[in-house]
Design an enzyme around this catalytic site. Structure first.
Site, mmCIF file in Angstrom:
data_model
loop_
_atom_site.group_PDB
_atom_site.id
_atom_site.type_symbol
_atom_site.label_atom_id
_atom_site.label_comp_id
_atom_site.label_asym_id
_atom_site.label_seq_id
_atom_site.Cartn_x
_atom_site.Cartn_y
_atom_site.Cartn_z
ATOM 1 N N GLN A 1 0.794 -1.228 0.000
ATOM 2 C CA GLN A 1 0.000 0.000 0.000
ATOM 3 C C GLN A 1 0.828 1.281 0.000
ATOM 4 O O GLN A 1 0.324 2.356 -0.313
ATOM 5 C CB GLN A 1 -0.928 0.020 1.215
ATOM 6 C CG GLN A 1 -0.178 0.076 2.539
ATOM 7 C CD GLN A 1 -1.094 -0.011 3.754
ATOM 8 O OE1 GLN A 1 -2.312 0.005 3.599
ATOM 9 N NE2 GLN A 1 -0.522 -0.074 4.943
ATOM 10 N N SER A 2 2.112 1.179 0.381
ATOM 11 C CA SER A 2 2.902 2.405 0.523
ATOM 12 C C SER A 2 4.296 2.250 -0.068
ATOM 13 O O SER A 2 5.004 1.285 0.262
ATOM 14 C CB SER A 2 3.014 2.768 2.010
ATOM 15 O OG SER A 2 4.024 3.731 2.198
ATOM 16 N N HIS B 1 38.275 -16.083 23.117
ATOM 17 C CA HIS B 1 38.620 -15.136 24.186
ATOM 18 C C HIS B 1 39.252 -13.888 23.559
ATOM 19 O O HIS B 1 40.081 -14.017 22.653
ATOM 20 C CB HIS B 1 39.621 -15.806 25.137
ATOM 21 C CG HIS B 1 40.178 -14.877 26.169
ATOM 22 N ND1 HIS B 1 39.474 -14.517 27.290
ATOM 23 C CD2 HIS B 1 41.367 -14.217 26.228
ATOM 24 C CE1 HIS B 1 40.209 -13.677 28.012
ATOM 25 N NE2 HIS B 1 41.372 -13.476 27.388
#
Ligand SMILES: Cc1cc2nc3c(=O)[nH]c(=O)nc-3n(C[C@H](O)[C@H](O)[C@H](O)COP(=O)(O)OP(=O)(O)OC[C@H]3O[C@@H](n4cnc5c(N)ncnc54)[C@H](O)[C@@H]3O)c2cc1C
Length: 493
Positions: free
Chosen positions: A72-73, A478
């Protein structure tokens, strides 16, 4: 399909789009639901450019199916995640977290907003071209509504298109819930999670109504941009569904960053003044008032089904308005599925993606996969540092009758995991809940730098029944945050 008839979004830098001239265009629309300017039939129709739907559209097209996807947009190409939710908020949260005291708040915020806009525009473009390059995909710009079973009318400007399909995927997402608080309509200085991302200038003060994950992410973020932030939350304590020690760690971190948290606060009215808003709330039986440059109303989400005409398609919804689906994500209408937020499941992008896997298996596989297979779905609240969770809390495990063992340490006290100290933010907590009878991990709450990564390892361990002992004795890099598992899981009690 591309050569004969194509109504597509014209992607432009300003977000505008146009409907190209089509051979059949021009007929008068006399009855909007009865007649359309154009007609199409496809194998697969997707309504809404969400994560699950766009992935299914691409899969189906690559398998040779005729596909239509309706959005829709033009501002939402690619869906909520990249435009108004995960990605833009995490850019703003990241930049807020690395801001230096010496950075001018207004300039710095404006620069972060500009970076957000550049990145999200590039992602929209990429999302568009990923589907646009597939010949059998019809990208349709307009708002869809059902007119019948597997039949949809799309309206874009004055133009209409009727699409029928063998299979329909509803992927319309969710929208911010509209609260029944006097004066809390969005506009002016009253915002929801979407409008607040476009606030300008940076509000000097912000009141957040609601202490859920959206509210707290914005609270932490704006505090780092140097806004004075107050969270008004109705609960007796913050994050009532989390264990008290974890919730208190979150509250400590937010308070440490300058956020004022008022629990047991019920907001009764909001008044939007000329340049400031005024919020009235009840706490401990007394009425209080607070003023702010901006207010964020963050009181949950609602299904985006308004005007979708689900009743005309035979698709039922629950009492909250979400589409009812079974474990295969089938709705009450044959051939119609629902993916993502709109089906009422956990509201995360990766869950919408996983919904896609279930439906792809129904449509193109052996149909065995279901949402019942989901175990240990993790999630992260992107605070600074982030809180990541998976599985049961200690309270839940105890109430379910497990022989509960707990390993818990503040991140700052974990000698074997210096990563957080190295990065200058040793705050947070590492908590494991373990079943003493089976040595299985039942759940974890990790709040520390990079917890959004470590939680995926823990979720995988739960899924594959890797024991707490095996996790404790594993080799980790580490200096990393994961090393905390060596120490915390060695001190279960
Ligand atoms: C502030 C915020 C932050 C978030 N952060 C995270 C995060 O960090 N990580 C995470 O995993 N999740 C996050 N979420 C949740 C996540 O954004 C959603 O779960 C996810 O985007 C849902 O996607 P979806 O597939 O349901 O559909 P969406 O991506 O919402 O797409 C639905 C699309 O349908 C369109 N549409 C609606 N109705 C119609 C219609 N009638 N016709 C045509 N088109 C229509 C809409 O315009 C929209 O583009 C966040 C949410 C919010 C609000």
């Amino acid at each position: 399909m591309r050569a004969s008839f194509r109504l597509d979004l014209r992607f432009a830098a300003d977000g505008s789009h146009e409907w190209p001239d089509c051979p059949s265009k021009g007929s008068e629309m006399t009855d909007r639901l009865g007649k359309a300017d154009h007609e199409e039939h496809v194998d697969l129709l997707v309504i809404g450019w969400g994560k699950g739907g766009k992935t299914l559209a691409g899969t189906a097209a690559r398998l040779g199916q005729r596909v239509a996807l309706i959005e829709q947009s033009a501002d939402m190409i690619g869906g909520s995640c990249i435009n108004v939710a995960c990605v833009p908020t995490k850019i703003l949260i990241h930049d807020a977290a690395v801001r230096r005291e010496s950075d001018d708040p207004d300039d710095y915020f404006a620069a972060a907003v500009a970076r957000r806009d550049t990145l999200t525009a590039a992602m929209r473009q990429k999302n568009f071209s990923l589907l646009d390059q597939l010949d059998s995909v019809l990208l349709v710009s307009g708002r869809a509504e059902f007119t019948g079973e597997r039949e949809v009318l799309v309206t874009g400007g004055d133009d209409t298109l009727r699409i029928t399909a063998d299979t329909v995927i509803i992927n319309t997402g969710s929208v911010p819930a509209v609260p029944s608080i006097n004066g809390a309509q969005i506009g002016g200085s009253i915002h929801n999670s979407e409008t607040l991302q476009h606030v300008s200038p940076l509000p000097r003060s912000l009141v957040v109504v609601g202490g859920g994950y959206v509210g707290l992410e914005f609270a932490g973020m704006f505090a780092h941009y140097d806004s004075a932030v107050t969270v008004l939350d109705r609960g007796e304590r913050l994050l009532g569904h989390e264990d008290a020690d974890v919730a208190e760690t979150v509250a400590e971190v937010l308070r440490g960053d300058g956020v004022t948290i008022i629990s047991g606060a019920t907001v009764t009215s909001v008044v939007d003044g000329d340049d400031r808003a005024s919020i009235t709330y009840l706490a401990a039986g007394e009425e209080h008032q607070i003023d702010a440059d901006a207010v964020l109303v963050a009181l949950g989400r609602s299904a985006a089904t308004e005007g979708l005409g689900l009743e005309r398609a035979g698709v039922t919804t629950d009492d909250r308005g979400y589409v009812v689906v079974d474990e295969y994500l089938r709705t009450s209408a044959p051939g119609v599925f629902a993916v993502g937020d709109v089906n009422g499941g956990p509201q995360f992008t990766y869950v919408s993606l996983d919904d896609n896997r279930t439906i792809a298996d129904q449509l193109f596989g052996d149909g065995q996969r279901s949402t019942d297979d989901r175990v240990a779905v993790p999630y992260t609240m992107f605070l600074t540092p982030p809180l990541s969770r998976v599985g049961l809390t200690e309270d839940q495990a105890r109430s379910e009758g497990y022989d509960v063992q707990v390993g818990v340490k503040k991140m700052a006290d974990i000698a074997a995991a210096p990563r957080a100290k190295i990065e200058g933010d040793p705050r947070g907590i590492v908590k494991f809940v373990v079943d003493g009878a089976t040595d299985q991990v039942l759940g974890a709450a990790l709040m520390h730098v990079h917890s959004q990564e470590v939680i995926n390892l823990v979720a995988l361990a739960i899924r594959h029944k890797i024991t707490a002992t095996a996790l404790r004795d594993s080799i980790y890099t580490h200096p990393s945050s994961t090393e905390a598992l060596n120490e915390v899981l060695a001190a279960l009690s």
